[in-house]
Design an enzyme around this catalytic site. Structure first.
Site, PDB file in Angstrom:
ATOM      1  N   ASN A   1     -14.408  -5.214   2.130  1.00 25.14           N
ATOM      2  CA  ASN A   1     -13.874  -6.519   1.863  1.00 25.14           C
ATOM      3  C   ASN A   1     -14.646  -7.575   2.256  1.00 25.14           C
ATOM      4  OD1 ASN A   1     -11.632  -5.258   0.749  1.00 25.14           O
ATOM      5  ND2 ASN A   1     -10.153  -5.571   2.228  1.00 25.14           N
TER       6      ASN A   1
ATOM      7  N   LEU B   1      -6.982  -0.573  -3.114  1.00 18.78           N
ATOM      8  CA  LEU B   1      -6.002  -1.321  -4.123  1.00 18.78           C
ATOM      9  C   LEU B   1      -6.080  -2.715  -4.244  1.00 18.78           C
ATOM     10  CD1 LEU B   1      -2.934   0.786  -3.123  1.00 18.78           C
ATOM     11  CD2 LEU B   1      -4.636   1.450  -4.675  1.00 18.78           C
TER      12      LEU B   1
ATOM     13  N   VAL C   1       0.978  -1.333   0.123  1.00 19.68           N
ATOM     14  CA  VAL C   1      -0.021   0.120   0.158  1.00 19.68           C
ATOM     15  C   VAL C   1       0.775   1.196   0.075  1.00 19.68           C
ATOM     16  CG1 VAL C   1      -1.713   1.300   1.268  1.00 19.68           C
ATOM     17  CG2 VAL C   1      -1.908  -1.273   1.031  1.00 19.68           C
TER      18      VAL C   1
ATOM     19  N   LYS D   1      -3.397 -14.638  -6.669  1.00 21.22           N
ATOM     20  CA  LYS D   1      -4.430 -14.366  -7.690  1.00 21.22           C
ATOM     21  C   LYS D   1      -3.258 -14.035  -8.781  1.00 21.22           C
ATOM     22  CE  LYS D   1      -5.681  -9.988  -7.748  1.00 21.22           C
ATOM     23  NZ  LYS D   1      -6.265  -8.527  -7.536  1.00 21.22           N
TER      24      LYS D   1
ATOM     25  N   ALA E   1     -16.559 -18.568  -8.748  1.00 18.44           N
ATOM     26  CA  ALA E   1     -16.326 -19.837  -8.152  1.00 18.44           C
ATOM     27  C   ALA E   1     -14.981 -20.428  -8.121  1.00 18.44           C
ATOM     28  CB  ALA E   1     -17.496 -21.075  -8.029  1.00 18.44           C
TER      29      ALA E   1
ATOM     30  N   CYS F   1      -5.347  -9.483   2.530  1.00 21.56           N
ATOM     31  CA  CYS F   1      -6.493  -8.486   2.938  1.00 21.56           C
ATOM     32  C   CYS F   1      -7.727  -9.265   3.143  1.00 21.56           C
ATOM     33  CB  CYS F   1      -6.726  -7.610   1.738  1.00 21.56           C
ATOM     34  SG  CYS F   1      -5.661  -6.472   1.415  1.00 21.56           S
TER      35      CYS F   1
HETATM   36  C1  UDX Z   1      -8.723  -6.704  -2.210  1.00 23.62           C
HETATM   37  C2  UDX Z   1     -10.050  -5.822  -2.523  1.00 23.62           C
HETATM   38  O1  UDX Z   1     -10.752  -6.091  -3.732  1.00 23.62           O
HETATM   39  C3  UDX Z   1      -9.400  -4.202  -2.547  1.00 23.62           C
HETATM   40  O2  UDX Z   1     -10.579  -3.387  -2.651  1.00 23.62           O
HETATM   41  C4  UDX Z   1      -8.777  -4.153  -1.169  1.00 23.62           C
HETATM   42  O3  UDX Z   1      -8.181  -2.943  -1.007  1.00 23.62           O
HETATM   43  C5  UDX Z   1      -7.820  -5.241  -0.854  1.00 23.62           C
HETATM   44  O4  UDX Z   1      -8.340  -6.480  -0.887  1.00 23.62           O
HETATM   45  P1  UDX Z   1      -6.710  -8.185  -3.229  1.00 23.62           P
HETATM   46  O5  UDX Z   1      -6.854  -8.836  -2.005  1.00 23.62           O
HETATM   47  O6  UDX Z   1      -5.698  -7.433  -3.825  1.00 23.62           O
HETATM   48  O7  UDX Z   1      -7.946  -6.839  -3.247  1.00 23.62           O
HETATM   49  O8  UDX Z   1      -7.387  -8.988  -4.589  1.00 23.62           O
HETATM   50  P2  UDX Z   1      -8.731  -9.301  -5.173  1.00 23.62           P
HETATM   51  O9  UDX Z   1      -8.774  -8.934  -6.714  1.00 23.62           O
HETATM   52  O10 UDX Z   1      -9.905  -8.593  -4.456  1.00 23.62           O
HETATM   53  O11 UDX Z   1      -8.939 -11.134  -5.104  1.00 23.62           O
HETATM   54  C6  UDX Z   1      -8.926 -11.220  -3.872  1.00 23.62           C
HETATM   55  C7  UDX Z   1      -8.857 -12.879  -3.723  1.00 23.62           C
HETATM   56  O12 UDX Z   1     -10.183 -13.344  -4.173  1.00 23.62           O
HETATM   57  C8  UDX Z   1      -8.063 -13.309  -4.655  1.00 23.62           C
HETATM   58  O13 UDX Z   1      -7.501 -14.765  -4.032  1.00 23.62           O
HETATM   59  C9  UDX Z   1      -8.878 -13.569  -5.793  1.00 23.62           C
HETATM   60  O14 UDX Z   1      -8.297 -15.101  -6.765  1.00 23.62           O
HETATM   61  C10 UDX Z   1     -10.268 -14.017  -5.128  1.00 23.62           C
HETATM   62  N1  UDX Z   1     -11.543 -13.857  -6.038  1.00 23.62           N
HETATM   63  C11 UDX Z   1     -11.921 -12.989  -6.547  1.00 23.62           C
HETATM   64  C12 UDX Z   1     -12.217 -15.024  -6.345  1.00 23.62           C
HETATM   65  O15 UDX Z   1     -11.910 -16.266  -5.796  1.00 23.62           O
HETATM   66  N2  UDX Z   1     -13.356 -15.067  -6.897  1.00 23.62           N
HETATM   67  C13 UDX Z   1     -13.769 -13.796  -7.473  1.00 23.62           C
HETATM   68  O16 UDX Z   1     -14.781 -13.579  -8.186  1.00 23.62           O
HETATM   69  C14 UDX Z   1     -12.924 -12.695  -7.201  1.00 23.62           C
END
Ligand code: UDX
Length: 440
Positions: free
Chosen positions: A212, A154, A11, A324, A256, A264
């Site tokens: 979140n 973010l 961040v 991710k 899924a 986070c």
């Molecule tokens: C998240 C929030 O989106 C962001 O706004 C906050 O500031 C920080 O946390 P981040 O953790 O970086 O961001 O990734 P994000 O893209 O949100 O995905 C989080 C997790 O959810 C990943 O492991 C992703 O694979 C998973 N995910 C996301 C799913 O399993 N299914 C989805 O449909 C979307």
């Protein structure tokens, strides 16, 4: 404006670089001398698309520099961001000790009007605490110092884009001056149409946790739906497309799969639940969101077990190890949770990831790490898609089938088409979708 950013993690560094990019003079400060040394050489400590280049541009332009010493940096600073980590304690509660230490280390150096910005995701009431510390440490500046909450939204892998084109800017403050200074700071973004939302401090802090938690809830809803679809012979990807076509629901965050990871969602859910409990409210829904997320990994493990029977003599290839795509971050990665589960059952596990191989190996020494998808799949008894990196979507299926000892694919992120996989002769397990178990 003259800005200091304390903490140069995911961040803090993105905040420092992007504030310089919108025209401010920024000093990034961290007590990790090695990290500051690397940053001074223009090396970002983690992969984030676009960050390295923009950081070099901003340091070359003389608007960004890094320092371990906070005193000199804070002199004359108008805005001081705190972006230090708030990791979960063993209890699950957010640890705020780094935040308190950072604010106490800065207080003696404050010399005039300044806005102290709490950027880290924290339990509601934290900004009030920081304000109390500063009032006690610097009673002489009680009318000059403001504390505001400015939660970050973010997403890793898109953090620079999210910082330069945020969906909204949220500021919680206790006086008009706090809002005015933050409006001035973010003027270029506001002028290009970004919504600037003003609340009190506790509401801003709480809203960040709520965002979140709700995003994680959507993901867990999709994963619980996948469990039902698997039993009903329905297709969860089609079902969530139907759900998402309702603008009141929205399609995002309904994919899924192996579930959510990262630094986070898992920690913020726990912190939010602990905050509620500390305030006397039990919030079991949040526990259920986490349980369903753990269940998503177990359900994928069961598919591998169903495909391979005894795991002792089997080799399992994992494609994707980061939590991710487009990040090298493996913190709370479901891929590593699955790898650990398979290793504990005696399987040999080999993983490949475009960026996160080294981090995965140090996190899970028992994991073999390959330098390509092909190397990972060679002679493996099955392949599991754990992270939906683009390169896996365009995998040469014929080549994959020739490399694998058995043509078995467990698609933990639903990146392949079940019909195509069947036509290509794979034993295919989708997530919440039809699984084609031809006789094998
Ligand atoms: C998240 C929030 O989106 C962001 O706004 C906050 O500031 C920080 O946390 P981040 O953790 O970086 O961001 O990734 P994000 O893209 O949100 O995905 C989080 C997790 O959810 C990943 O492991 C992703 O694979 C998973 N995910 C996301 C799913 O399993 N299914 C989805 O449909 C979307």
């Amino acid at each position: 404006m003259r800005v200091v950013v304390v903490g140069t993690g995911h961040v803090g560094l993105v905040t420092a670089v992007t504030l310089a990019a919108i025209g401010h003079d920024v000093v990034g400060v961290d007590n990790d001398e090695e990290r500051i040394g690397g940053l001074r050489q223009g090396i970002s400590p983690f992969f984030e698309p676009g960050l390295q280049g923009l950081m070099e541009q901003m340091t070359d332009a003389g608007r960004l520099r890094f320092d371990v010493e906070v005193t000199g940096a804070v002199q004359g600073a108008q805005v001081i961001f705190f972006c230090v980590g708030t990791p979960a304690r063993a209890s699950g509660e957010a640890s705020l000790v780094a935040l308190e230490r950072a604010v106490r280390s800065v207080a003696p150096s404050l010399s005039g009007p300044a806005v102290v910005v709490e950027k880290s995701t924290v339990p509601a009431g934290t900004a009030e605490r920081l304000w109390r510390i500063l009032r006690l440490e610097r009673p002489d500046l009680v009318d000059e110092i403001e504390v505001v909450s400015n939660p970050e939204f973010l997403r890793e892998g898109q953090a620079v884009e999210d910082a330069l084109h945020p969906g909204r800017i949220l500021v919680g403050a206790r006086s008009p001056r706090g809002f005015e200074t933050m409006r001035q700071l973010f003027e270029p973004l506001i002028d290009s149409g970004t919504r600037f939302i003003e609340t009190d401090m506790a509401t801003a802090e709480l809203a960040k946790h709520a965002c979140n938690a709700f995003l994680a809830l959507k993901i867990s809803f999709a994963n619980a739906l996948a469990r039902v679809c698997e039993r009903a012979g329905a297709d969860v990807t089609a079902a969530v497309d139907v759900m998402g076509s309702d603008p009141r629901i929205g399609r995002a965050f309904l994919d899924a799969g192996l579930g959510y990871g990262g630094f986070c969602f898992p920690k913020d859910l726990q912190a939010f639940e602990h905050l509620a409990a500390r305030l006397g409210y039990d919030f079991p829904l949040l526990r259920e969101v986490a349980r369903i997320n753990d269940e998503a990994v177990e359900a994928t493990f069961e598919k591998v077990k169903d495909a391979l029977w005894n795991l002792e003599d089997k080799r399992v290839a994992l494609l994707g190890l980061s939590f991710k795509p487009d990040t090298d971050d493996v913190r709370f990665s479901p891929a590593l949770a699955l790898a650990g589960r398979l290793l504990n059952e005696g399987a040999t596990v080999v993983g490949y990831d475009p960026w996160a191989g080294a981090a995965a190996k140090s996190e899970l020494p028992g994991l073999e790490v390959a330098s390509s998808a092909d190397d990972a799949m060679a002679d493996a008894h099955c392949m599991v898609v754990c992270t939906e990196w683009d390169e896996f979507r365009s995998l040469d299926l014929r080549r994959a089938k020739a490399l694998l000892a058995h043509p078995i694919v467990v698609d933990g992120r639903n990146i392949f088409d079940p019909t195509t996989m069947k036509e290509e002769g794979f034993v295919y397990y989708g997530t919440g979708r039809a699984s084609h178990r031809s006789a094998h």
